[in-house]
Design a protein around this motif. Sequence first.
Motif, PDB file in Angstrom:
ATOM      1  N   UNK A  27       0.858  -1.188   0.000  1.00 53.99           N
ATOM      2  CA  UNK A  27       0.000   0.000   0.000  1.00 53.99           C
ATOM      3  C   UNK A  27       0.891   1.233   0.000  1.00 53.99           C
ATOM      4  N   UNK A  28       0.428   2.270  -0.692  1.00 56.30           N
ATOM      5  CA  UNK A  28       1.223   3.485  -0.829  1.00 56.30           C
ATOM      6  C   UNK A  28       0.322   4.582  -1.385  1.00 56.30           C
ATOM      7  N   UNK A  29       0.888   5.784  -1.493  1.00 55.55           N
ATOM      8  CA  UNK A  29       0.155   6.936  -2.019  1.00 55.55           C
ATOM      9  C   UNK A  29       0.839   7.417  -3.288  1.00 55.55           C
ATOM     10  N   UNK A  30       0.064   7.463  -4.366  1.00 59.01           N
ATOM     11  CA  UNK A  30       0.506   8.066  -5.625  1.00 59.01           C
ATOM     12  C   UNK A  30      -0.065   9.475  -5.667  1.00 59.01           C
ATOM     13  N   UNK A  31       0.789  10.473  -5.602  1.00 53.97           N
ATOM     14  CA  UNK A  31       0.324  11.852  -5.497  1.00 53.97           C
ATOM     15  C   UNK A  31       0.583  12.591  -6.819  1.00 53.97           C
ATOM     16  N   UNK A  32      -0.474  12.770  -7.608  1.00 54.83           N
ATOM     17  CA  UNK A  32      -0.363  13.490  -8.878  1.00 54.83           C
ATOM     18  C   UNK A  32      -0.506  14.988  -8.619  1.00 54.83           C
ATOM     19  N   UNK A  33       0.453  15.763  -9.086  1.00 59.27           N
ATOM     20  CA  UNK A  33       0.429  17.211  -8.919  1.00 59.27           C
ATOM     21  C   UNK A  33       0.736  17.874 -10.255  1.00 59.27           C
ATOM     22  N   UNK A  34       0.177  19.055 -10.454  1.00 58.38           N
ATOM     23  CA  UNK A  34       0.399  19.785 -11.692  1.00 58.38           C
ATOM     24  C   UNK A  34      -0.644  20.878 -11.843  1.00 58.38           C
ATOM     25  N   UNK A  35      -0.465  21.687 -12.849  1.00 58.47           N
ATOM     26  CA  UNK A  35      -1.385  22.787 -13.111  1.00 58.47           C
ATOM     27  C   UNK A  35      -2.791  22.284 -13.430  1.00 58.47           C
ATOM     28  N   UNK A  36      -3.774  23.149 -13.257  1.00 55.65           N
ATOM     29  CA  UNK A  36      -5.119  22.842 -13.731  1.00 55.65           C
ATOM     30  C   UNK A  36      -5.069  22.617 -15.237  1.00 55.65           C
ATOM     31  N   UNK A  37      -5.634  21.514 -15.694  1.00 58.67           N
ATOM     32  CA  UNK A  37      -5.591  21.191 -17.114  1.00 58.67           C
ATOM     33  C   UNK A  37      -4.404  20.354 -17.532  1.00 58.67           C
ATOM     34  N   UNK A  38      -3.543  19.996 -16.581  1.00 56.47           N
ATOM     35  CA  UNK A  38      -2.358  19.193 -16.922  1.00 56.47           C
ATOM     36  C   UNK A  38      -2.694  17.723 -17.124  1.00 56.47           C
ATOM     37  N   UNK A  39      -3.912  17.312 -16.770  1.00 55.73           N
ATOM     38  CA  UNK A  39      -4.318  15.926 -16.994  1.00 55.73           C
ATOM     39  C   UNK A  39      -4.209  15.033 -15.778  1.00 55.73           C
ATOM     40  N   UNK A  40      -4.161  15.615 -14.595  1.00 55.36           N
ATOM     41  CA  UNK A  40      -3.972  14.836 -13.366  1.00 55.36           C
ATOM     42  C   UNK A  40      -5.106  13.833 -13.147  1.00 55.36           C
ATOM     43  N   UNK A 106      -4.542  16.358  -7.260  1.00 56.57           N
ATOM     44  CA  UNK A 106      -4.714  17.703  -6.720  1.00 56.57           C
ATOM     45  C   UNK A 106      -3.635  18.615  -7.293  1.00 56.57           C
ATOM     46  N   UNK A 107      -4.003  19.841  -7.583  1.00 54.08           N
ATOM     47  CA  UNK A 107      -2.982  20.800  -8.008  1.00 54.08           C
ATOM     48  C   UNK A 107      -1.886  20.855  -6.955  1.00 54.08           C
ATOM     49  N   UNK A 108      -2.280  20.934  -5.683  1.00 56.61           N
ATOM     50  CA  UNK A 108      -1.343  21.001  -4.546  1.00 56.61           C
ATOM     51  C   UNK A 108      -0.122  21.846  -4.915  1.00 56.61           C
TER      52      UNK A 108
END
Length: 208
Positions: A27-40, A106-108
């Motif tokens: 188990x783990x956390x995949x944290x997608x971050x990027x600008x709005x519209x980047x395809x997260x 999340x944009x985060x």
Amino acid sequence: MSTLQNIRWHAGHVSRQAREAQNGHRSFVLWFTGLSGAGKSTLAHRVEELLFRDGCRTYVLDGDNVRHGLCRDLGFSAVDRQENIRRIGEMSKLMADAGLIVITAFISPFRRDRDGIRSLLPAGEFIEVHCDAPLEVCEQRDVKGLYHKARQGAIPEFTGISSPYEAPLAPEIVVHTGRDTLDDCAWQVVRYLAARQLITLSNKEPHA
């Protein structure tokens, strides 16, 4: 008086390791971050689809979805964004402890917030995925018209326009979502997880 003074953490009888053994994967956390519209969000759900197809127990926490409930009381100021990410981080930690692969989109925008989530988890179990797409590409994809509104001043503190986005300095994965196809990016993430032996990949990548 501290609110934590009269409470304590209760350890369950079923360990995280036992849950992982039953699930057949870490188990783990995949944290997608990027600008709005980047395809997260699109990429997060595609990665989940590939992992679920392989028998993994997964769940996607999406930025818009959590604001319908858990974070509906928060706005988009820097302080509210920090609290939004803090809550998601704590939820992600609990879900990972339950044996799940937690996938967030999340944009985060602030490094300190993402680093704070990393510090909640055991070493190697926070996997930061930077969805790297140029601002102009994100604006072209903007079906909600948010960038246009932000440039007109109708949306204050909008990331990439009137509020900064602090790109990760050393993410585990960088996917070029402004250039590569959705499946190319998704399989790049899945291959990384398999190489780290976090999952066992039984379904082969197309044309591999």
